[in-house]
Scaffold this motif. Structure first.
Motif, PDB file in Angstrom:
ATOM      1  N   HIS A 158      24.569  44.567  19.289  1.00  0.00           N
ATOM      2  CA  HIS A 158      24.175  45.942  19.571  1.00  0.00           C
ATOM      3  C   HIS A 158      23.121  45.893  20.682  1.00  0.00           C
ATOM      4  O   HIS A 158      22.064  45.272  20.519  1.00  0.00           O
ATOM      5  CB  HIS A 158      23.649  46.610  18.304  1.00  0.00           C
ATOM      6  N   HIS A 159      23.413  46.595  21.775  1.00  0.00           N
ATOM      7  CA  HIS A 159      22.715  46.315  23.032  1.00  0.00           C
ATOM      8  C   HIS A 159      22.333  47.595  23.762  1.00  0.00           C
ATOM      9  O   HIS A 159      23.126  48.537  23.846  1.00  0.00           O
ATOM     10  CB  HIS A 159      23.649  45.479  23.916  1.00  0.00           C
ATOM     11  N   VAL A 160      21.105  47.622  24.275  1.00  0.00           N
ATOM     12  CA  VAL A 160      20.645  48.631  25.222  1.00  0.00           C
ATOM     13  C   VAL A 160      20.357  47.916  26.541  1.00  0.00           C
ATOM     14  O   VAL A 160      19.599  46.940  26.557  1.00  0.00           O
ATOM     15  CB  VAL A 160      19.367  49.350  24.721  1.00  0.00           C
ATOM     16  N   PRO A 161      20.957  48.346  27.645  1.00  0.00           N
ATOM     17  CA  PRO A 161      20.722  47.671  28.922  1.00  0.00           C
ATOM     18  C   PRO A 161      19.239  47.579  29.266  1.00  0.00           C
ATOM     19  O   PRO A 161      18.476  48.520  29.067  1.00  0.00           O
ATOM     20  CB  PRO A 161      21.476  48.559  29.928  1.00  0.00           C
ATOM     21  N   GLN A 162      18.838  46.403  29.755  1.00  0.00           N
ATOM     22  CA  GLN A 162      17.492  46.084  30.228  1.00  0.00           C
ATOM     23  C   GLN A 162      16.466  45.898  29.106  1.00  0.00           C
ATOM     24  O   GLN A 162      15.298  45.659  29.378  1.00  0.00           O
ATOM     25  CB  GLN A 162      16.979  47.155  31.211  1.00  0.00           C
ATOM     26  N   SER A 163      16.892  45.989  27.859  1.00  0.00           N
ATOM     27  CA  SER A 163      15.971  45.801  26.734  1.00  0.00           C
ATOM     28  C   SER A 163      15.969  44.336  26.291  1.00  0.00           C
ATOM     29  O   SER A 163      16.631  43.486  26.888  1.00  0.00           O
ATOM     30  CB  SER A 163      16.390  46.694  25.560  1.00  0.00           C
ATOM     31  N   ARG A 164      15.260  44.041  25.192  1.00  0.00           N
ATOM     32  CA  ARG A 164      15.237  42.690  24.653  1.00  0.00           C
ATOM     33  C   ARG A 164      16.642  42.180  24.305  1.00  0.00           C
ATOM     34  O   ARG A 164      16.882  40.970  24.319  1.00  0.00           O
ATOM     35  CB  ARG A 164      14.383  42.640  23.384  1.00  0.00           C
ATOM     36  N   GLU A 194      29.637  37.089  11.082  1.00  0.00           N
ATOM     37  CA  GLU A 194      30.223  36.549   9.850  1.00  0.00           C
ATOM     38  C   GLU A 194      29.845  37.393   8.621  1.00  0.00           C
ATOM     39  O   GLU A 194      29.501  36.868   7.559  1.00  0.00           O
ATOM     40  CB  GLU A 194      29.785  35.099   9.662  1.00  0.00           C
ATOM     41  N   GLY A 195      29.925  38.703   8.775  1.00  0.00           N
ATOM     42  CA  GLY A 195      29.643  39.600   7.661  1.00  0.00           C
ATOM     43  C   GLY A 195      28.176  39.820   7.369  1.00  0.00           C
ATOM     44  O   GLY A 195      27.831  40.545   6.428  1.00  0.00           O
ATOM     45  N   GLU A 196      27.298  39.198   8.127  1.00  0.00           N
ATOM     46  CA  GLU A 196      25.859  39.355   7.942  1.00  0.00           C
ATOM     47  C   GLU A 196      25.274  40.118   9.119  1.00  0.00           C
ATOM     48  O   GLU A 196      25.922  40.312  10.143  1.00  0.00           O
ATOM     49  CB  GLU A 196      25.190  37.979   7.817  1.00  0.00           C
ATOM     50  N   ARG A 197      24.023  40.529   8.983  1.00  0.00           N
ATOM     51  CA  ARG A 197      23.327  41.212  10.064  1.00  0.00           C
ATOM     52  C   ARG A 197      22.050  40.447  10.396  1.00  0.00           C
ATOM     53  O   ARG A 197      21.450  39.796   9.538  1.00  0.00           O
ATOM     54  CB  ARG A 197      22.958  42.643   9.655  1.00  0.00           C
ATOM     55  N   MET A 198      21.649  40.553  11.641  1.00  0.00           N
ATOM     56  CA  MET A 198      20.377  39.989  12.078  1.00  0.00           C
ATOM     57  C   MET A 198      19.701  41.002  12.986  1.00  0.00           C
ATOM     58  O   MET A 198      20.377  41.784  13.666  1.00  0.00           O
ATOM     59  CB  MET A 198      20.572  38.676  12.848  1.00  0.00           C
ATOM     60  N   PHE A 199      18.380  40.979  13.020  1.00  0.00           N
ATOM     61  CA  PHE A 199      17.628  41.793  13.970  1.00  0.00           C
ATOM     62  C   PHE A 199      16.416  40.987  14.414  1.00  0.00           C
ATOM     63  O   PHE A 199      15.962  40.076  13.719  1.00  0.00           O
ATOM     64  CB  PHE A 199      17.216  43.148  13.378  1.00  0.00           C
ATOM     65  N   GLY A 200      15.933  41.314  15.602  1.00  0.00           N
ATOM     66  CA  GLY A 200      14.832  40.556  16.204  1.00  0.00           C
ATOM     67  C   GLY A 200      15.367  39.537  17.190  1.00  0.00           C
ATOM     68  O   GLY A 200      16.063  38.597  16.810  1.00  0.00           O
ATOM     69  N   ALA A 244      14.513  35.682  16.576  1.00  0.00           N
ATOM     70  CA  ALA A 244      15.223  35.134  15.411  1.00  0.00           C
ATOM     71  C   ALA A 244      16.698  34.921  15.734  1.00  0.00           C
ATOM     72  O   ALA A 244      17.281  33.888  15.380  1.00  0.00           O
ATOM     73  CB  ALA A 244      15.073  36.076  14.219  1.00  0.00           C
ATOM     74  N   ILE A 245      17.295  35.877  16.423  1.00  0.00           N
ATOM     75  CA  ILE A 245      18.707  35.759  16.790  1.00  0.00           C
ATOM     76  C   ILE A 245      18.920  34.578  17.720  1.00  0.00           C
ATOM     77  O   ILE A 245      19.874  33.795  17.568  1.00  0.00           O
ATOM     78  CB  ILE A 245      19.199  37.071  17.424  1.00  0.00           C
ATOM     79  N   ILE A 246      18.048  34.421  18.695  1.00  0.00           N
ATOM     80  CA  ILE A 246      18.187  33.312  19.641  1.00  0.00           C
ATOM     81  C   ILE A 246      18.073  31.971  18.922  1.00  0.00           C
ATOM     82  O   ILE A 246      18.877  31.059  19.149  1.00  0.00           O
ATOM     83  CB  ILE A 246      17.135  33.434  20.765  1.00  0.00           C
TER      84      ILE A 246
END
Length: 216
Positions: A5-11, A57-63, A66-68
């Protein structure tokens, strides 16, 4: 399947860049930087209503950080992370998380500009300049082949810090720091960076190429 889930130019741009470098299959769910990020459906993915959010894989991540870290560990064959026993592990973590320090300055600058807080902008530009000095100092360390933040070569921390500098350059140029400028040109010359840039018709976080400090 991976969905970013992406907003251009954001983190989330740094995660998009990383996914391109990892050469894995993924989809992008685009969002505008508006109140739609507060919708219950999105808040179920990212409780603070911020990007990036990642479905995997059926899970969610945010941040972003942490994702990287997770993606580098999940796809170690690309060599963009550094394992716990790697000599560069500590440095990798330091610079990966330093990206959020840079972006924190940008967040304050954006808010200060929006409400015309000139002194706040000047104060935060001074802090951002210290961040630039830290990157310049790191890249000026006299070691062989100092092309990237790590002695061992290009990694996800170059992606994270590089994208943070991409955001920061809307408020403070890098021209007076030659090593930073050369490094930035080097990493943003990669195809995966170009692919992470906003499309011409995308709604962007930054409506201007550069924001001058208002008079006053």
């Amino acid at each position: 399947m991976i969905t970013l889930h992406h907003v251009p130019q954001s983190r989330s741009m740094r995660v998009l860049w990383l996914l391109g470098e990892l050469e894995v299959e993924f989809a992008v769910a685009p969002h505008a930087p508006d109140r739609s990020l507060r919708d219950p459906a999105f808040l179920s993915l990212s409780p603070a209503g911020r990007v990036p959010a990642l479905e995997i894989e059926g899970e969610r991540m945010f941040g972003a950080t942490a994702i990287i870290e997770y993606l580098c560990e999940k796809f170690p064959e690309r060599g963009l992370g550094r394992a716990p026993r790697d000599p560069d592990r500590m440095t990798w973590l330091v610079w990966l998380h330093f990206a959020d320090t840079v972006t924190g300055c940008v967040d304050i600058l954006r808010r200060a500009y929006a409400v015309g807080q000139t002194q706040m902008m000047r104060d935060e530009l001074a802090r951002l300049a210290l961040c630039y000095d830290a990157i310049e100092g790191r890249l000026s360390t006299p070691v062989e082949n100092r092309d990237y933040l790590l002695t061992s070569g290009f990694s996800a921390c170059d992606i994270a810090v590089g994208q943070a500098v991409y955001m920061a350059r809307h408020f403070l140029a890098t021209d007076d720091r030659p090593e930073l400028t050369a490094w930035y040109a080097r990493i943003t010359g990669r195809d995966s960076f170009a692919a992470a840039l906003p499309a011409p018709d995308a709604v962007r976080m930054f409506s201007q190429e550069f924001y001058e400090v208002p008079n006053g």
